[in-house]
Design an enzyme around this catalytic site. Structure first.
Site, PDB file in Angstrom:
ATOM      1  N   SER A 127       0.741  -1.139   0.059  1.00  0.00           N
ATOM      2  CA  SER A 127      -0.186  -0.212   0.020  1.00  0.00           C
ATOM      3  C   SER A 127       1.019   1.269  -0.129  1.00  0.00           C
ATOM      4  CB  SER A 127      -0.920  -0.011   1.100  1.00  0.00           C
ATOM      5  OG  SER A 127      -0.259  -0.205   2.286  1.00  0.00           O
ATOM      6  N   HIS A 148      -3.296  -4.160  -5.051  1.00  0.00           N
ATOM      7  CA  HIS A 148      -3.840  -3.871  -3.600  1.00  0.00           C
ATOM      8  C   HIS A 148      -4.915  -4.365  -2.982  1.00  0.00           C
ATOM      9  CE1 HIS A 148      -4.206  -0.625  -0.258  1.00  0.00           C
ATOM     10  NE2 HIS A 148      -3.606  -1.618   0.431  1.00  0.00           N
ATOM     11  N   GLU A 160      -7.049  -2.335  -5.764  1.00  0.00           N
ATOM     12  CA  GLU A 160      -6.516  -1.354  -6.459  1.00  0.00           C
ATOM     13  C   GLU A 160      -5.358  -1.937  -7.442  1.00  0.00           C
ATOM     14  OE1 GLU A 160      -7.091   2.663  -3.422  1.00  0.00           O
ATOM     15  OE2 GLU A 160      -5.271   1.167  -3.211  1.00  0.00           O
ATOM     16  N   ASN A 199      -6.426   4.732   0.661  1.00  0.00           N
ATOM     17  CA  ASN A 199      -5.802   5.180   1.829  1.00  0.00           C
ATOM     18  C   ASN A 199      -5.631   6.573   1.620  1.00  0.00           C
ATOM     19  OD1 ASN A 199      -5.275   2.905   3.199  1.00  0.00           O
ATOM     20  ND2 ASN A 199      -3.441   2.516   2.369  1.00  0.00           N
TER      21      ASN A 199
END
Ligand code: CAA
Length: 292
Positions: A127, A148, A160, A199
């Site tokens: 990440s 991800h 992702e 995130n």
């Protein structure tokens, strides 16, 4: 699309790292019918992963959410290994979910570049590290990207897929299709950016939640309640940070801040203090909340 790189060419998936993410990513692949190897340098880590996955499968069967036959087939499709060399030699697609350290990942990807079959795509679940940082070490940068997943990976639908400048269209298409076959809803990120999409979004919420709590405006309980009851979030930001792990939250902030230098990305002192006390969230029995 090159035949070699296409989804039809994938039957064996190698997941590197048997931690929280790796073990559930591997189980998702096994449930989707792929022969799946979990590799970790720690035999204890592999044993813990096996115990958790067998327990998870048994509880799904008991709840009536998984057929016994499907559970058995998935568990049979999983194999466990401490030997990266032989595991890599058999992999059509690799998902690296090892420790978030560039030196460790670079060494792994360098090895994969030599050992994995030429057609294999080499993806990282990282990440915080864009795959461009390890791509050159593989000697096949066009076949490298981020893939991800989110915690808990057996539940969360998002994956992702992040391309770096040299990632080929075929690699992106095959990685997106693999995510779909794992029952996920992949999203594509066209250019590397710290935090990708999720995130960055969750970071903004966490930052604001920490500001409100640190300034004494509201309690962490009331901030979490508001996120659930006003915004429909499944859990509040403090409960989520405890689930992800405060060490992980702190590490992400440090890595992001090192890259962007932005004040808004600076690690939070309250989180850092809890980590220093060994309060890492759910996994250690305490974080913002007490789980004992
Ligand atoms: N592993 C596997 N399955 C799990 C699980 C776990 N750790 N925790 C919960 N589940 C399953 C349960 O078995 C249950 O399955 P069924 O409904 O099919 O029986 C389902 O998830 C719901 O669980 P619960 O009813 O116990 O609890 P819940 O409804 O509160 O859901 C949750 C739990 C799925 C974790 C939910 O609260 C949620 O979606 N929270 C937000 C999670 C999130 O935002 N994750 C992203 C974290 S950020 C990240 O991962 C990125 C990074 O880079 C750090």
């Amino acid at each position: 699309m090159s035949v070699e790189n296409s989804i039809e060419n994938i039957s064996t998936i190698l997941v590197i790292g048997a931690g929280t993410m790796g073990r559930q990513i591997a189980m998702s692949a096994a449930l989707a019918g792929f022969s799946t190897i979990i590799q970790d340098i720690s035999q204890e880590g592999l044993t813990a992963a096996r115990t958790e996955l067998e327990g998870w499968a048994a509880s799904r069967v008991a709840k009536g959410k998984l057929e016994q036959g499907a559970a058995t087939a998935a568990l049979d499709a999983l194999s466990y290994s401490t030997d990266l060399d032989s595991a890599a030699a058999n992999a059509d697609f690799v998902i690296e979910a090892a420790t978030e350290r560039l030196d460790i990942k670079t060494a792994i990807f360098e090895k994969l570049g030599v050992l994995a079959p030429a057609h294999a795509i080499l993806a990282t679940n990282s990440s915080t590290l864009g795959s461009s940082k390890v791509a050159a070490a593989t000697g096949r940068p066009t076949q490298v990207c981020n893939m991800h997943f989110f915690n808990p990976a057996l539940v969360m639908k998002c994956v992702e897929v992040v391309r770096h400048e040299e990632t080929s269209d075929e690699t992106v298409a095959t990685t997106m299709e693999l995510a779909r076959r794992l029952g996920k809803e992949p999203v594509l990120i066209n250019r590397e950016i710290p935090g990708f999409i999720a995130n960055r979004l969750v970071g903004a919420i966490q930052r604001e939640a920490l500001f409100l709590a640190d300034s004494g405006i509201a309690s962490i309980e009331d901030i979490d309640t508001t996120a659930r009851t006003a915004l429909g979030h499944p859990m509040g930001p403090f409960a989520l940070m405890d689930m992800v792990g405060l060490d992980v939250i702190d590490f992400i902030a440090q890595a992001t801040h090192a890259e962007t230098g932005a004040d808004t990305d600076a690690p939070n002192q309250r989180v850092a203090a809890l980590v220093a006390e060994g309060k890492l969230g759910r996994k250690s029995g305490a974080g913002f909340y007490d789980y004992k």
